[in-house]
Design an enzyme around this catalytic site. Structure first.
Site, PDB file in Angstrom:
ATOM      1  N   HIS A  60      -4.462   1.521   6.560  1.00  0.00           N
ATOM      2  CA  HIS A  60      -3.631   0.367   6.901  1.00  0.00           C
ATOM      3  C   HIS A  60      -2.654   0.028   5.785  1.00  0.00           C
ATOM      4  O   HIS A  60      -1.509  -0.348   6.060  1.00  0.00           O
ATOM      5  CB  HIS A  60      -4.467  -0.857   7.240  1.00  0.00           C
ATOM      6  CG  HIS A  60      -3.609  -1.975   7.739  1.00  0.00           C
ATOM      7  ND1 HIS A  60      -3.132  -2.018   9.037  1.00  0.00           N
ATOM      8  CD2 HIS A  60      -3.063  -3.050   7.106  1.00  0.00           C
ATOM      9  CE1 HIS A  60      -2.348  -3.072   9.179  1.00  0.00           C
ATOM     10  NE2 HIS A  60      -2.292  -3.711   8.014  1.00  0.00           N
ATOM     11  N   HIS A  91       4.214  -4.230  10.817  1.00  0.00           N
ATOM     12  CA  HIS A  91       3.584  -3.250  11.703  1.00  0.00           C
ATOM     13  C   HIS A  91       4.590  -2.692  12.712  1.00  0.00           C
ATOM     14  O   HIS A  91       4.569  -1.495  13.023  1.00  0.00           O
ATOM     15  CB  HIS A  91       2.398  -3.869  12.440  1.00  0.00           C
ATOM     16  CG  HIS A  91       1.350  -4.405  11.517  1.00  0.00           C
ATOM     17  ND1 HIS A  91       0.341  -5.252  11.941  1.00  0.00           N
ATOM     18  CD2 HIS A  91       1.148  -4.224  10.185  1.00  0.00           C
ATOM     19  CE1 HIS A  91      -0.422  -5.559  10.908  1.00  0.00           C
ATOM     20  NE2 HIS A  91       0.043  -4.958   9.837  1.00  0.00           N
ATOM     21  N   HIS A 126       2.480  -6.074  -0.110  1.00  0.00           N
ATOM     22  CA  HIS A 126       3.827  -6.463   0.321  1.00  0.00           C
ATOM     23  C   HIS A 126       4.694  -6.923  -0.846  1.00  0.00           C
ATOM     24  O   HIS A 126       5.888  -6.605  -0.908  1.00  0.00           O
ATOM     25  CB  HIS A 126       3.738  -7.572   1.360  1.00  0.00           C
ATOM     26  CG  HIS A 126       3.031  -7.189   2.616  1.00  0.00           C
ATOM     27  ND1 HIS A 126       3.357  -6.059   3.345  1.00  0.00           N
ATOM     28  CD2 HIS A 126       2.007  -7.769   3.287  1.00  0.00           C
ATOM     29  CE1 HIS A 126       2.573  -5.963   4.400  1.00  0.00           C
ATOM     30  NE2 HIS A 126       1.740  -6.983   4.386  1.00  0.00           N
TER      31      HIS A 126
END
Length: 305
Positions: free
Chosen positions: A234, A77, A261
């Site tokens: 997101h 983030h 990821h």
């Protein structure tokens, strides 16, 4: 276009997603060609680490960087904010082995960078630009990269949950679009997974204060969603952060389906290993044009029995 850094140092304190303990972080200005540099502080001194695909050592709960001696977790983030807000050079001092989770989004980090201010440096910004089409697929999930003068994402997710289903969003990644349309989107998870993680001593800092949590049918957060399609926003935010681990600013158009990821890092490793074939270094001469996001809400996927 010139390289950038921040005007002044800023500090924040928050809870670590993994440990559940307080962690401290300081963002400091850096000179031209420094890139992103982590200083991982412990009682005996500091270990310095510059992100690279090969230094991503864990992707199951978050993106974790490590050099065999020290690690720093939950970097995605913060890196998304640095990348999305157009910061080229920055020192990041971290105490506690992870970046604070804050509210599960990048909004706090956008606020920090705006408080720090942006300073232009004397050297031009160099980017690694996609020069040849690349299709990378694993288990039906894929990332397709194409040449493009800027950074554009076309992202689709699909979850067998009645509140998520299939969501799609296209966006030019500029500081304005990132701060307005992506930064506030929170990480999300499912109650059955949260219970399992907590029972095994993992994600001890995770709560309704820093994630959207879903049971089999509904969202458990009393305030609901910040965007109707907060989930795909997101995932797009995570992608902007993960590609910042490449070690150089990437330029191109990326069509992404159901990635996370692990696939993001596998793609970056492949791109790094074949950079002569797919990438060329360029000087970015001018800012990319602004473009509002284009979104599409498709039919929800039925919940699993």
């Amino acid at each position: 276009m010139s390289q950038t850094t921040i005007h002044r140092s800023v500090r924040c304190t928050g809870i670590g997603l993994h440990s559940g303990k307080q962690v401290d972080m300081v963002l400091r200005p850096a000179a031209e060609d420094t890139g992103i540099l982590f200083a991982l502080r412990d009682g005996s001194g500091s270990t310095f680490l510059t992100p690279a695909p090969s230094l991503v050592v864990e992707t199951s709960l978050a993106t974790v960087l490590g050099d065999g001696r020290e690690t720093v977790a939950t970097v995605e983030h913060l890196l998304a904010t640095i990348n999305g807000m157009g910061i080229d050079n920055i020192h990041i001092e971290v105490s506690g082995k992870e970046v604070p989770i804050m509210d599960g989004s990048a909004a706090s980090f956008v606020y920090l960078l705006k408080q720090a201010g942006v300073r232009r440096l004397s050297k031009p910004r160099k980017v690694m630009a996609i020069k040849k089409a690349l299709d990378f697929e694993q288990d039906g999930k894929y990332i397709k990269a194409r040449p493009y003068d800027g950074l554009r994402l076309d992202y689709t997710i699909e979850f067998a949950h009645p509140r998520i289903g299939r969501q799609h969003l296209s966006m030019e990644i500029t500081p304005e679009n990132f701060s307005q349309h992506l930064a506030k989107a929170r990480t999300f998870g499912f109650l059955k997974e949260v219970d399992y993680l907590h029972a095994n001593g993992l994600a001890l800092g995770g709560s309704l204060d820093n994630a959207v949590v879903l049971d089999e049918y509904n969202i458990l957060n009393a305030e609901g969603l910040r965007f109707e399609d907060e989930f795909v926003r997101h995932k797009m935010l995570d992608f902007v952060g993960d590609i910042a681990t490449f070690g150089a600013r990437l330029q191109g158009s990326f069509e992404v389906f159901a990635s996370g990821h692990a696939l993001n890092n596998a793609f970056l490793r492949h791109l790094d290993e074949n950079r002569d074939l797919y990438l060329e270094e360029r000087v970015q001469s001018a800012p990319v044009a602004k473009e509002a996001p284009s979104r599409e809400r498709l039919q929800p996927v039925p919940a699993m029995a």
